[in-house]
Design a protein around this motif. Structure first.
Motif, mmCIF file in Angstrom:
data_model
loop_
_atom_site.group_PDB
_atom_site.id
_atom_site.type_symbol
_atom_site.label_atom_id
_atom_site.label_comp_id
_atom_site.label_asym_id
_atom_site.label_seq_id
_atom_site.Cartn_x
_atom_site.Cartn_y
_atom_site.Cartn_z
ATOM 1 N N PHE A 1 -25.972 -4.320 6.776
ATOM 2 C CA PHE A 1 -27.395 -4.316 7.106
ATOM 3 C C PHE A 1 -28.289 -4.133 5.888
ATOM 4 C CE2 PHE A 1 -25.874 -3.165 11.499
ATOM 5 C CZ PHE A 1 -26.025 -4.460 11.935
ATOM 6 N N ARG A 2 -27.687 -4.194 4.706
ATOM 7 C CA ARG A 2 -28.532 -4.238 3.513
ATOM 8 C C ARG A 2 -29.052 -5.647 3.286
ATOM 9 N NH1 ARG A 2 -27.224 -0.197 -1.127
ATOM 10 N NH2 ARG A 2 -28.847 -1.524 -1.983
ATOM 11 N N VAL A 3 -28.416 -6.630 3.922
ATOM 12 C CA VAL A 3 -28.885 -8.009 3.773
ATOM 13 C C VAL A 3 -29.328 -8.523 5.131
ATOM 14 C CG1 VAL A 3 -27.529 -8.539 1.764
ATOM 15 C CG2 VAL A 3 -26.526 -8.832 3.998
ATOM 16 N N ARG A 4 -30.084 -9.612 5.113
ATOM 17 C CA ARG A 4 -30.660 -10.128 6.354
ATOM 18 C C ARG A 4 -30.328 -11.600 6.532
ATOM 19 N NH1 ARG A 4 -36.941 -8.415 6.945
ATOM 20 N NH2 ARG A 4 -36.752 -6.182 6.637
ATOM 21 N N GLY A 5 -30.552 -12.065 7.755
ATOM 22 C CA GLY A 5 -30.525 -13.503 8.028
ATOM 23 C C GLY A 5 -29.173 -14.140 7.746
ATOM 24 N N ASP A 6 -29.210 -15.285 7.081
ATOM 25 C CA ASP A 6 -27.983 -16.022 6.831
ATOM 26 C C ASP A 6 -27.056 -15.284 5.883
ATOM 27 O OD1 ASP A 6 -28.783 -17.981 8.491
ATOM 28 O OD2 ASP A 6 -29.629 -19.248 6.931
ATOM 29 N N TYR A 7 -27.642 -14.425 5.038
ATOM 30 C CA TYR A 7 -26.793 -13.632 4.150
ATOM 31 C C TYR A 7 -25.943 -12.677 4.969
ATOM 32 C CZ TYR A 7 -29.220 -15.359 0.084
ATOM 33 O OH TYR A 7 -29.698 -16.168 -0.885
ATOM 34 N N LEU A 8 -26.546 -12.110 6.017
ATOM 35 C CA LEU A 8 -25.797 -11.245 6.928
ATOM 36 C C LEU A 8 -24.647 -12.038 7.551
ATOM 37 C CD1 LEU A 8 -26.113 -8.371 8.400
ATOM 38 C CD2 LEU A 8 -26.869 -9.734 10.296
ATOM 39 N N ALA A 9 -24.933 -13.284 7.932
ATOM 40 C CA ALA A 9 -23.897 -14.113 8.553
ATOM 41 C C ALA A 9 -22.708 -14.269 7.625
ATOM 42 C CB ALA A 9 -24.464 -15.478 8.923
ATOM 43 N N ILE A 10 -22.969 -14.597 6.366
ATOM 44 C CA ILE A 10 -21.844 -14.878 5.475
ATOM 45 C C ILE A 10 -21.110 -13.591 5.113
ATOM 46 C CG2 ILE A 10 -23.143 -14.871 3.300
ATOM 47 C CD1 ILE A 10 -20.459 -17.396 4.103
ATOM 48 N N VAL A 11 -21.831 -12.463 4.993
ATOM 49 C CA VAL A 11 -21.153 -11.194 4.684
ATOM 50 C C VAL A 11 -20.252 -10.774 5.845
ATOM 51 C CG1 VAL A 11 -21.535 -8.741 4.327
ATOM 52 C CG2 VAL A 11 -22.854 -10.372 3.041
ATOM 53 N N THR A 12 -20.769 -10.872 7.087
ATOM 54 C CA THR A 12 -19.946 -10.480 8.221
ATOM 55 C C THR A 12 -18.765 -11.432 8.400
ATOM 56 O OG1 THR A 12 -21.539 -11.626 9.604
ATOM 57 C CG2 THR A 12 -21.690 -9.260 9.543
ATOM 58 N N LEU A 13 -19.028 -12.730 8.160
ATOM 59 C CA LEU A 13 -17.927 -13.694 8.217
ATOM 60 C C LEU A 13 -16.844 -13.300 7.223
ATOM 61 C CD1 LEU A 13 -17.262 -16.583 9.435
ATOM 62 C CD2 LEU A 13 -18.007 -17.456 7.265
ATOM 63 N N GLY A 14 -17.278 -12.884 6.023
ATOM 64 C CA GLY A 14 -16.327 -12.456 4.998
ATOM 65 C C GLY A 14 -15.522 -11.250 5.454
ATOM 66 N N PHE A 15 -16.186 -10.252 6.069
ATOM 67 C CA PHE A 15 -15.444 -9.084 6.544
ATOM 68 C C PHE A 15 -14.434 -9.490 7.610
ATOM 69 C CE2 PHE A 15 -18.810 -6.177 4.822
ATOM 70 C CZ PHE A 15 -17.947 -5.467 4.019
#
Lengths: 298, 341
Positions: free
Chosen positions: B126-140
């Motif tokens: 939750f330090r990042v938003r939007g599509d960045y959140l998507a790619i970070v969560t996808l990575g996890f």
């Protein structure tokens, strides 16, 4: 650790990273213009390698014409995907565009699955490209030299197109504000089609290089490579072509060097891109070379 | 208001009745599909809470489902079974030290495992938003799958865990948990927390300015959906009776995403209908993979044709019904004409 091994690994990292970079450029350009994570991009890369294989085996083309054939197929595919699946959704919520992209990705994978079965196909690159040569005790193939060189040439060409040509100005204008460009007399759909064509061409080149270097292709190969390339694009700062190349190289280097020097971690090879990405985003939430993500531009 | 309450009770009774009807009327195969749809309803409504209601584009339910499935499986398998099954590496002494016969304890442990993980991850994502959140969560999600693949002393690597015991009254357990989860999610959505979640979705900065602790609200939605996804993962492990890393690929997440977008992002009714349509539909399309005869012409089975048709239908639905089937409305909104917008 001998220095020759290190140099060897740096070469490997460079060629792997260049392939990621080639694919990442397509992601970053489509994202910059449409704000769309084009999940089908990795599959276009897969189609490129299959088209090349088909031309080699079925039409018995020599390698270079087969390469050209695959590029033409991919350009046509990229443009028609945009026309059929994305263009009707230009004014819809971004999430439906994203789901459509996932649908297109499933479609392409399963199309190849039905046509060529899901078993991995061997890809026979010309032996001159893959035969190892010795250069100052470093074992490498001609391919390891060609891939980075060609990537640099392509990158310069793309940057020239973006910053020196009329198309490039239009693309950057589109990335800046998609609703105003029509008032400036720019046909947005034509420019977007051009972006898709360019991105698909680069993905196709990346895919064929990939198939030459890792000579087995299967219908799902594009998914993970595509996601890692997208990770590379985000790492470099999405919307920035230079950032995509930088991100691709960083991820390629990391993968090769960590696997070479810490073999225990080899099983996590596919995760490095994302671990690295998370760390960079924690400190710089818009990527290394990215600007404010609401108005990313090239 | 009274009408609405009566309506909710009728729906509840219908849901309970459908479980009994399924037990007595359906064939074995149909019953399995019914249970599968039921588990995916839990997954869809909980994923919808973070993605549709709170508007945080998370792509890692596959990770939470995997955590829940592995914890439940490791708790339910007894010591001998673990020693027998682990073939790649000897099982780590830690996982041999626990075992439970209680299905509920195992499921709850799976849920709390996923919840704990989500609380840790929320500080990063939750330090990042939007599509960045998507790619970070996808990575996890991808990293969790790789952990399952590589820590073979805990997870038995690529072969996974097999022969997970399934309780006899599995259908009733799944049915009750599904109904409880839907009620829980609906209660959250209509509480003050739910309104805060919608505020975060519609305009995060404005919500922050109104004094909503957006980080806490996002973490609450993330944690709730992770808990339910963990429980559903445990149910899924028992339903399939095996857990392998491959099951929890990001394709799993994409399937859930398709379900909630098809039903209408933000609508719990939509999530339920989407789960029924996607899981039931892909089961129904299974005949396409079999050999068949078209006008006397015998085709041999074409594996992949089912998914090909499925993806074409998906693209067509997205092109022609852009906000999904229900939009962001619930069934009660449509019946009682009390539209939110």
């Amino acid at each position: 650790m001998s220095s020759t091994l290190l140099i060897q690994q740096i070469f490997n990292g460079f060629s792997l990273g260049s392939m990621y970079a080639l694919i990442a450029i397509g992601y970053t350009m489509v994202y910059g213009v449409l704000r769309l994570i084009n999940f089908a991009h990795g599959d276009i890369m897969m189609i490129g390698s299959y088209a090349c294989l088909f031309a080699l085996n079925f039409f018995a083309f020599p390698f270079i014409p087969a390469f050209g054939f695959a590029i033409l197929i991919c350009i046509a595919l990229g443009i028609s995907i945009d026309k059929i699946a994305y263009k009707p959704l230009r004014n819809s919520p971004r999430i439906s565009l994203l789901i459509t992209a996932i649908g297109v990705s499933f479609f392409l994978e399963n199309l190849i699955n039905v046509l060529f079965t899901s078993t991995p196909q061997p890809f026979n690159a010309p032996s001159i490209l893959i035969n190892p040569i010795n250069l100052f005790d470093i074992r490498m193939s001609l391919l390891d030299l060609i891939i980075p060189t060609l990537t640099i040439i392509i990158l310069i060409a793309v940057l020239l197109i973006l910053y020196k040509s009329k198309y490039g100005i239009a693309i950057r204008a589109l990335a800046f504000d998609i609703s105003t460009v029509a008032l400036m007399g720019i046909d947005a759909n034509k420019i977007i089609a051009f972006v898709f064509a360019l991105g698909s061409m680069l993905a196709c080149i990346g895919g064929i290089f990939w198939a030459c270097k890792y000579p087995q292709i299967d219908p799902n190969m594009g998914v993970l490579i595509g996601l890692k390339a997208f990770g590379a694009a985000v790492l470099g700062g999405i919307g920035s072509v230079g950032g995509a190349v930088l991100g691709g190289l960083i991820i390629g280097f990391c993968e090769v060097l960590i696997v070479a020097f810490v073999p225990d971690l080899a099983g996590f090879k596919d995760g490095f891109a994302f671990i690295f990405l998370v760390f960079v985003l924690l400190f710089k939430p818009t990527g290394i070379m990215g600007q404010d993500y609401e108005r990313s531009r090239f | 208001m009274l009408m609405k309450n009566i309506f909710s009770i009728i729906i509840l009774i219908l849901a309970v009745l459908s479980i009994f009807a399924a037990q007595y009327c359906l064939s074995d195969y149909a019953l399995r599909t019914f249970i599968n749809i039921s588990i995916f309803i839990i997954l869809a409504v909980s994923y919808n809470l973070i993605n549709g209601v709170t508007g945080q584009f998370s792509l890692e339910p596959n990770g939470f489902v995997a955590v829940g499935a592995y914890i439940t499986a490791l708790l339910l398998l007894d010591i001998e079974a673990k020693q027998d099954q682990f073939s790649l590496l000897d099982p780590h002494p830690f996982i041999l030290s626990f075992h439970t016969d209680s299905f509920f304890i195992a499921l709850l442990a799976g849920g709390f495992g996923a919840l704990a993980l989500s609380l840790i991850l929320s500080f990063a994502v939750f330090r990042v938003r939007g599509d960045y959140l998507a790619i970070v969560t996808l990575g996890f999600g991808i990293i969790i799958k790789l952990i399952a693949l590589n820590f073979a002393a805990f997870t038995n690597g690529v072969q996974g865990l097999n022969e997970i015991p399934k309780p006899n009254n599995f259908l009733y357990i799944v049915g009750i948990i599904t109904i409880i989860s839907v009620i829980l999610i609906l209660n959250i959505i209509y509480s003050k927390y739910g309104r805060a979640m919608k505020a975060v979705r519609d305009d995060e900065d404005a919500a922050l300015a109104m004094g909503i602790n957006t980080f806490r609200i996002k973490t609450l939605a993330f944690g709730t959906s992770a808990f339910l996804e963990g429980v559903a993962g445990g149910l899924l492990a028992c339903y399939i009776t095996s857990v392998t890393p491959e099951q929890f690929d990001f394709l799993f997440t994409f399937q859930l995403l398709i379900i909630i977008v098809l039903g209408g992002l933000g609508s719990t009714t939509g999530a339920i209908i989407g789960a029924i349509l996607v899981i039931g539909g892909s089961e129904w399309l299974r005949f396409l993979d079999e050999p068949m005869s078209i006008f006397g012409y015998e085709t041999k089975g074409l594996p992949g044709l089912r998914m090909l048709v499925f993806s074409i239908i998906l693209i067509l639905v997205m092109l022609f019904a852009r906000r999904g089937i229900f939009g962001d409305k619930e069934l009660s909104d449509i019946i009682f004409k009390r539209f939110k917008k």
